[in-house]
Design a protein around this motif. Structure first.
Motif, PDB file in Angstrom:
ATOM      1  N   ILE A   8       7.070  -7.334  -9.865  1.00  0.00           N
ATOM      2  CA  ILE A   8       7.720  -7.064  -8.575  1.00  0.00           C
ATOM      3  C   ILE A   8       6.687  -6.632  -7.542  1.00  0.00           C
ATOM      4  O   ILE A   8       6.709  -7.089  -6.394  1.00  0.00           O
ATOM      5  CB  ILE A   8       8.813  -5.986  -8.745  1.00  0.00           C
ATOM      6  CG1 ILE A   8       9.923  -6.515  -9.654  1.00  0.00           C
ATOM      7  CG2 ILE A   8       9.381  -5.577  -7.389  1.00  0.00           C
ATOM      8  CD1 ILE A   8      10.945  -5.473 -10.047  1.00  0.00           C
ATOM      9  N   TRP A   9       5.772  -5.756  -7.945  1.00  0.00           N
ATOM     10  CA  TRP A   9       4.755  -5.286  -7.002  1.00  0.00           C
ATOM     11  C   TRP A   9       3.878  -6.445  -6.533  1.00  0.00           C
ATOM     12  O   TRP A   9       3.493  -6.505  -5.362  1.00  0.00           O
ATOM     13  CB  TRP A   9       3.896  -4.197  -7.647  1.00  0.00           C
ATOM     14  CG  TRP A   9       2.978  -3.527  -6.658  1.00  0.00           C
ATOM     15  CD1 TRP A   9       3.261  -2.459  -5.861  1.00  0.00           C
ATOM     16  CD2 TRP A   9       1.631  -3.910  -6.354  1.00  0.00           C
ATOM     17  NE1 TRP A   9       2.180  -2.139  -5.078  1.00  0.00           N
ATOM     18  CE2 TRP A   9       1.161  -3.027  -5.361  1.00  0.00           C
ATOM     19  CE3 TRP A   9       0.782  -4.910  -6.819  1.00  0.00           C
ATOM     20  CZ2 TRP A   9      -0.119  -3.097  -4.824  1.00  0.00           C
ATOM     21  CZ3 TRP A   9      -0.499  -4.994  -6.285  1.00  0.00           C
ATOM     22  CH2 TRP A   9      -0.938  -4.098  -5.305  1.00  0.00           C
ATOM     23  N   GLU A  10       3.557  -7.374  -7.421  1.00  0.00           N
ATOM     24  CA  GLU A  10       2.767  -8.541  -7.040  1.00  0.00           C
ATOM     25  C   GLU A  10       3.506  -9.373  -5.993  1.00  0.00           C
ATOM     26  O   GLU A  10       2.893  -9.905  -5.058  1.00  0.00           O
ATOM     27  CB  GLU A  10       2.455  -9.399  -8.272  1.00  0.00           C
ATOM     28  CG  GLU A  10       1.438  -8.799  -9.225  1.00  0.00           C
ATOM     29  CD  GLU A  10       0.046  -8.712  -8.614  1.00  0.00           C
ATOM     30  OE1 GLU A  10      -0.255  -9.524  -7.717  1.00  0.00           O
ATOM     31  OE2 GLU A  10      -0.724  -7.825  -9.032  1.00  0.00           O
ATOM     32  N   SER A  54       9.332   1.724   7.514  1.00  0.00           N
ATOM     33  CA  SER A  54       9.183   1.373   6.097  1.00  0.00           C
ATOM     34  C   SER A  54      10.452   0.711   5.578  1.00  0.00           C
ATOM     35  O   SER A  54      10.400  -0.249   4.800  1.00  0.00           O
ATOM     36  CB  SER A  54       8.858   2.624   5.275  1.00  0.00           C
ATOM     37  OG  SER A  54       9.891   3.596   5.382  1.00  0.00           O
ATOM     38  N   ARG A  55      11.597   1.212   6.014  1.00  0.00           N
ATOM     39  CA  ARG A  55      12.869   0.608   5.618  1.00  0.00           C
ATOM     40  C   ARG A  55      12.978  -0.822   6.154  1.00  0.00           C
ATOM     41  O   ARG A  55      13.411  -1.734   5.438  1.00  0.00           O
ATOM     42  CB  ARG A  55      14.021   1.462   6.148  1.00  0.00           C
ATOM     43  CG  ARG A  55      15.395   0.989   5.727  1.00  0.00           C
ATOM     44  CD  ARG A  55      16.474   1.751   6.461  1.00  0.00           C
ATOM     45  NE  ARG A  55      16.334   3.185   6.315  1.00  0.00           N
ATOM     46  CZ  ARG A  55      17.068   4.068   6.987  1.00  0.00           C
ATOM     47  NH1 ARG A  55      17.969   3.661   7.855  1.00  0.00           N
ATOM     48  NH2 ARG A  55      16.898   5.353   6.800  1.00  0.00           N
ATOM     49  N   ALA A  56      12.576  -1.005   7.403  1.00  0.00           N
ATOM     50  CA  ALA A  56      12.624  -2.336   8.009  1.00  0.00           C
ATOM     51  C   ALA A  56      11.697  -3.297   7.273  1.00  0.00           C
ATOM     52  O   ALA A  56      12.032  -4.468   7.061  1.00  0.00           O
ATOM     53  CB  ALA A  56      12.241  -2.249   9.486  1.00  0.00           C
ATOM     54  N   VAL A  83       4.017  -2.657   7.505  1.00  0.00           N
ATOM     55  CA  VAL A  83       4.938  -1.602   7.927  1.00  0.00           C
ATOM     56  C   VAL A  83       4.835  -1.341   9.423  1.00  0.00           C
ATOM     57  O   VAL A  83       5.814  -0.967  10.061  1.00  0.00           O
ATOM     58  CB  VAL A  83       4.666  -0.306   7.129  1.00  0.00           C
ATOM     59  CG1 VAL A  83       5.526   0.843   7.634  1.00  0.00           C
ATOM     60  CG2 VAL A  83       4.923  -0.541   5.650  1.00  0.00           C
ATOM     61  N   ASP A  84       3.679  -1.572  10.005  1.00  0.00           N
ATOM     62  CA  ASP A  84       3.494  -1.311  11.435  1.00  0.00           C
ATOM     63  C   ASP A  84       3.957  -2.499  12.274  1.00  0.00           C
ATOM     64  O   ASP A  84       3.275  -2.974  13.164  1.00  0.00           O
ATOM     65  CB  ASP A  84       2.034  -0.991  11.735  1.00  0.00           C
ATOM     66  CG  ASP A  84       1.085  -2.036  11.167  1.00  0.00           C
ATOM     67  OD1 ASP A  84       1.555  -2.914  10.427  1.00  0.00           O
ATOM     68  OD2 ASP A  84      -0.115  -1.963  11.471  1.00  0.00           O
ATOM     69  N   TYR A  85       5.140  -2.983  11.999  1.00  0.00           N
ATOM     70  CA  TYR A  85       5.726  -4.146  12.662  1.00  0.00           C
ATOM     71  C   TYR A  85       6.848  -3.668  13.566  1.00  0.00           C
ATOM     72  O   TYR A  85       7.488  -2.668  13.295  1.00  0.00           O
ATOM     73  CB  TYR A  85       6.271  -5.114  11.604  1.00  0.00           C
ATOM     74  CG  TYR A  85       6.678  -6.473  12.108  1.00  0.00           C
ATOM     75  CD1 TYR A  85       7.993  -6.728  12.462  1.00  0.00           C
ATOM     76  CD2 TYR A  85       5.755  -7.498  12.204  1.00  0.00           C
ATOM     77  CE1 TYR A  85       8.378  -7.975  12.908  1.00  0.00           C
ATOM     78  CE2 TYR A  85       6.137  -8.757  12.643  1.00  0.00           C
ATOM     79  CZ  TYR A  85       7.448  -8.984  12.993  1.00  0.00           C
ATOM     80  OH  TYR A  85       7.822 -10.223  13.435  1.00  0.00           O
ATOM     81  N   PHE A 103       0.835  -1.202   0.000  1.00  0.00           N
ATOM     82  CA  PHE A 103       0.000   0.000   0.000  1.00  0.00           C
ATOM     83  C   PHE A 103       0.873   1.256   0.000  1.00  0.00           C
ATOM     84  O   PHE A 103       0.524   2.273  -0.597  1.00  0.00           O
ATOM     85  CB  PHE A 103      -0.920  -0.001   1.225  1.00  0.00           C
ATOM     86  CG  PHE A 103      -1.808   1.206   1.317  1.00  0.00           C
ATOM     87  CD1 PHE A 103      -2.984   1.280   0.582  1.00  0.00           C
ATOM     88  CD2 PHE A 103      -1.462   2.275   2.125  1.00  0.00           C
ATOM     89  CE1 PHE A 103      -3.800   2.404   0.660  1.00  0.00           C
ATOM     90  CE2 PHE A 103      -2.268   3.404   2.215  1.00  0.00           C
ATOM     91  CZ  PHE A 103      -3.442   3.467   1.476  1.00  0.00           C
ATOM     92  N   MET A 104       2.019   1.181   0.673  1.00  0.00           N
ATOM     93  CA  MET A 104       2.894   2.349   0.786  1.00  0.00           C
ATOM     94  C   MET A 104       3.777   2.527  -0.444  1.00  0.00           C
ATOM     95  O   MET A 104       4.151   3.649  -0.788  1.00  0.00           O
ATOM     96  CB  MET A 104       3.771   2.229   2.035  1.00  0.00           C
ATOM     97  CG  MET A 104       2.987   2.164   3.330  1.00  0.00           C
ATOM     98  SD  MET A 104       4.030   2.395   4.769  1.00  0.00           S
ATOM     99  CE  MET A 104       4.427   4.125   4.624  1.00  0.00           C
ATOM    100  N   LEU A 105       4.138   1.422  -1.094  1.00  0.00           N
ATOM    101  CA  LEU A 105       4.975   1.499  -2.292  1.00  0.00           C
ATOM    102  C   LEU A 105       4.090   1.359  -3.522  1.00  0.00           C
ATOM    103  O   LEU A 105       3.659   0.260  -3.877  1.00  0.00           O
ATOM    104  CB  LEU A 105       6.046   0.406  -2.278  1.00  0.00           C
ATOM    105  CG  LEU A 105       6.980   0.383  -3.493  1.00  0.00           C
ATOM    106  CD1 LEU A 105       7.786   1.673  -3.581  1.00  0.00           C
ATOM    107  CD2 LEU A 105       7.908  -0.825  -3.438  1.00  0.00           C
ATOM    108  N   GLN A 106       3.806   2.469  -4.165  1.00  0.00           N
ATOM    109  CA  GLN A 106       2.955   2.440  -5.345  1.00  0.00           C
ATOM    110  C   GLN A 106       3.654   1.703  -6.489  1.00  0.00           C
ATOM    111  O   GLN A 106       4.875   1.731  -6.623  1.00  0.00           O
ATOM    112  CB  GLN A 106       2.621   3.865  -5.780  1.00  0.00           C
ATOM    113  CG  GLN A 106       1.898   4.685  -4.725  1.00  0.00           C
ATOM    114  CD  GLN A 106       1.695   6.117  -5.168  1.00  0.00           C
ATOM    115  OE1 GLN A 106       1.501   6.389  -6.351  1.00  0.00           O
ATOM    116  NE2 GLN A 106       1.749   7.044  -4.223  1.00  0.00           N
TER     117      GLN A 106
END
Length: 308
Positions: free
Chosen positions: A148-150, A122-124, A159-161, A5-8
């Motif tokens: 790649i996106w798939e 996000s980096r993690a 991301v909230d990990y 969701f964060m990486l379009q």
């Protein structure tokens, strides 16, 4: 929130050019892609300003941490949203990496200064997705950004990990061996301009850390006692003679009682900070199954958590 969701999808660039290019050219290529494919162009930031900010960050500390990864990033107080781009250079390109190897994967993040935590999380998340070697190979072989996106979407990485030690560590550069003589060990420490290095056995298992102090104090207690009494003494002939005469002494002869500064790769960020604070550690080796995965020092914490 899922990483996909964060990486379009349109922020996955599969054809970053390699060859003999400077960092500025590579950063400009990615910035152009961000402005073209996101709402960043609507923010109160110009391309030139962003490139300068990214370059300044690279001057402070290179963001290419080794293993083919670089994490160029910038923070702006007036930013309204979060922007991420994945750039892929199949042949690899020189980007001043800590391990002196070519960089293939560029994870660029532009965030608000008011929300620095999202940068690290996000980096993690990207590292959790890309760390397995088969995933990296599949990305380099992928024929399109859609493919790649798939892969990212199907991974269900969130991301909230909680941030773990293995996600903020840097590669360990340089090692010491049990059969090393003291002089060779001292030269190795000098080569890397560092005060401590990990000691490995014949199976590359981590044993403990060895410091310059450990090497110099061994066999020279009288010399160091005199130094404490007369700190202005200038004659170091005794130390020089020790290295010449005792060439048969190796690191396995050292007897060091202090606990080794290690932390599990799955330890959360707060445990890392707790260990460094409570035990006054300058450095922690990230170890799993007796193997060193990387290292965390206090600068890592300041650089990644506080400075972004």
């Amino acid at each position: 929130m899922k990483l996909s969701f964060m990486l379009q999808k349109n922020c996955i660039i599969t054809n970053i050019k390699g060859g003999c290019r400077g960092r500025e050219d590579i950063l400009r290529e990615m910035v152009d892609a961000l402005f073209e494919n996101t709402e960043l162009k609507e923010e109160n930031i110009g391309k030139g300003e962003l490139v300068l900010s990214l370059l300044e960050r690279e001057k402070q500390q290179p963001t290419s941490l080794g293993d083919g990864f670089a994490f160029p990033h910038a923070r702006f107080p007036e930013l309204k949203s979060f922007y991420m781009l994945l750039g892929i250079c199949r042949e690899g390109v020189e980007f001043n990496s800590l391990d002196d190897k070519a960089t293939n994967f560029f994870i660029m993040t532009i965030v608000s200064s008011a929300n620095p935590e999202i940068l690290l999380k996000s980096r993690a998340a990207m590292m959790r997705f890309m760390m397995p070697l088969p995933v990296r190979k599949a990305i380099l072989k992928a024929k399109s950004k859609d493919e790649i996106w798939e892969m990212i979407d199907k991974s269900n990485i969130r991301v909230d990990y909680e941030i773990l030690a293995k996600e903020i560590m840097r590669p360990q550069i340089g090692f010491l061996r049990l059969d090393m003589g003291l002089k060779e060990a001292a030269r190795t420490l000098h080569k890397y301009h560092i005060d401590t290095l990990p000691l490995l056995d014949g199976n590359n298992n981590f044993i403990r850390d060895i410091t310059c102090h450990d090497i110099f104090v061994y066999g020279l207690p009288d010399l160091f006692a005199n130094i404490r009494k007369a700190p202005s003494m200038k004659d170091i002939s005794e130390m020089d003679a020790f290295f010449k005469v005792n060439q048969a002494i190796t690191l396995k002869d050292l007897r060091i009682d202090r606990p080794a500064p290690v932390i599990d790769s799955e330890a959360p960020l707060m445990e890392v900070i707790y260990q460094m604070t409570l035990n006054a550690r300058n450095i922690l080796y990230v170890v799993k199954n007796k193997k060193i995965l990387g290292v965390i020092d206090r600068y890592n914490i300041i650089d990644k958590v506080l400075m972004g």
